[in-house]
Design a protein around this motif. Structure first.
Motif, PDB file in Angstrom:
ATOM      1  N   TRP A   1     -23.616  10.604   4.776  1.00 34.20           N
ATOM      2  CA  TRP A   1     -23.186   9.566   4.043  1.00 34.20           C
ATOM      3  C   TRP A   1     -24.278   9.088   3.207  1.00 34.20           C
ATOM      4  O   TRP A   1     -25.470   8.882   3.614  1.00 34.20           O
ATOM      5  N   PHE A   2     -23.888   8.518   1.905  1.00 34.93           N
ATOM      6  CA  PHE A   2     -25.115   7.761   1.159  1.00 34.93           C
ATOM      7  C   PHE A   2     -24.487   6.571   0.658  1.00 34.93           C
ATOM      8  O   PHE A   2     -23.461   6.568   0.050  1.00 34.93           O
ATOM      9  N   VAL A   3     -25.467   5.709   0.620  1.00 36.57           N
ATOM     10  CA  VAL A   3     -25.169   4.104   0.294  1.00 36.57           C
ATOM     11  C   VAL A   3     -26.198   3.849  -0.707  1.00 36.57           C
ATOM     12  O   VAL A   3     -27.296   3.657  -0.545  1.00 36.57           O
ATOM     13  N   ASN A   4     -25.695   3.355  -1.769  1.00 36.54           N
ATOM     14  CA  ASN A   4     -26.494   3.021  -3.170  1.00 36.54           C
ATOM     15  C   ASN A   4     -26.588   1.544  -3.230  1.00 36.54           C
ATOM     16  O   ASN A   4     -25.559   0.810  -2.827  1.00 36.54           O
ATOM     17  N   GLY A   5     -27.684   1.025  -3.537  1.00 40.72           N
ATOM     18  CA  GLY A   5     -27.785  -0.650  -3.873  1.00 40.72           C
ATOM     19  C   GLY A   5     -29.100  -0.873  -4.473  1.00 40.72           C
ATOM     20  O   GLY A   5     -29.985  -0.011  -4.512  1.00 40.72           O
ATOM     21  N   SER A   6     -29.572  -2.055  -3.970  1.00 40.77           N
ATOM     22  CA  SER A   6     -30.934  -2.563  -4.420  1.00 40.77           C
ATOM     23  C   SER A   6     -31.323  -3.777  -3.372  1.00 40.77           C
ATOM     24  O   SER A   6     -30.416  -4.238  -2.576  1.00 40.77           O
TER      25      SER A   6
ATOM     26  N   GLY B   1     -32.082   1.945  -4.863  1.00 45.58           N
ATOM     27  CA  GLY B   1     -32.273   3.127  -3.887  1.00 45.58           C
ATOM     28  C   GLY B   1     -31.016   3.683  -3.240  1.00 45.58           C
ATOM     29  O   GLY B   1     -30.027   3.107  -3.411  1.00 45.58           O
ATOM     30  N   GLN B   2     -31.088   4.555  -2.238  1.00 41.12           N
ATOM     31  CA  GLN B   2     -30.082   4.995  -1.650  1.00 41.12           C
ATOM     32  C   GLN B   2     -30.527   5.226  -0.227  1.00 41.12           C
ATOM     33  O   GLN B   2     -31.449   5.631   0.100  1.00 41.12           O
TER      34      GLN B   2
ATOM     35  N   ALA C   1     -20.377   6.398   0.097  1.00 41.35           N
ATOM     36  CA  ALA C   1     -19.746   5.016   0.549  1.00 41.35           C
ATOM     37  C   ALA C   1     -18.847   4.461  -0.803  1.00 41.35           C
ATOM     38  O   ALA C   1     -19.634   4.326  -1.822  1.00 41.35           O
ATOM     39  N   SER C   2     -17.903   3.936  -0.394  1.00 45.20           N
ATOM     40  CA  SER C   2     -16.964   3.131  -1.458  1.00 45.20           C
ATOM     41  C   SER C   2     -16.023   2.451  -0.758  1.00 45.20           C
ATOM     42  O   SER C   2     -15.384   3.009   0.063  1.00 45.20           O
TER      43      SER C   2
END
Length: 198
Positions: free
Chosen positions: A172-177, A156-157, A29-30
């Protein structure tokens, strides 16, 4: 053409095919690239996808949260006094994914299970603490009570699988916290005396 040359050509073709296949199956994801879904769009789809899981990356990061004004007492007399000051403060949970991740919603439940499985800890979405402090308050002074909650951040993701292609990809992969607290993390209080506006 030699056998070795033929074999090398076949291997190269297979590598290109595998690479192309993976490109059509996965995506990251971007919000900065045209033609790709935003992080929020993906997260809104996660709960209803074929697969939606949160996978922590690294350990829990424990730190002291912000000092929050939780109570105060003003002494406008010409004498020092001892006061019993009641204070109360609440610490919640925030995230960088742009959607609600909390108790009672599917993403919150998935996150809770992941934290329990990965760290054997129980996530606390909010924590409220109320107490009293016996405090000396100088003449013409005010004492402010600040409360600080020990907090935890988990990087995490989110991994999301779709049954049909979403913006050209199945995965799809979404990175964040996510920042909040686990159950049992302590509160700390600080008393600060300042001149009162009497």
């Amino acid at each position: 053409m030699s056998i070795m040359s033929t074999r090398a050509t076949i291997l190269a073709a297979l590598a290109l095919a595998i690479s192309a296949s993976l490109t059509t199956l996965t995506g990251v994801a971007s919000a900065n690239h045209a033609g790709q879904p935003t992080r929020q769009q993906l997260m809104n789809k996660c709960a209803g996808a074929d697969y939606c899981e949160f996978k922590p990356q690294g350990g829990m990061q424990v730190f002291g949260g912000p000092n929050m004004l939780a109570g105060s007492s003003t002494n406008c007399t010409n004498f020092n006094q001892t006061r019993v000051i009641r204070w109360e403060s609440t610490s919640g949970t925030t995230n960088t994914f742009g959607v609600e991740i909390s108790a009672g919603v599917t993403l919150g439940e998935i996150f809770e299970l992941s934290i329990k499985s990965s760290f054997q800890r129980e996530w606390s979405w909010t924590d409220t603490k109320a107490d009293e402090i016996r405090q000396d308050v100088g003449k013409k002074s005010r004492v402010d009570i600040y409360a600080q909650k020990q907090q935890t951040r988990v990087d995490g993701q989110w991994e999301i699988h779709f049954g049909s292609r979403y913006y050209g990809h199945y995965y799809w992969f979404v990175n964040g916290s996510v920042t909040g607290q686990t159950k049992g993390q302590p509160w700390h209080t600080t008393a600060r005396q300042v001149k009162a506006n009497c």
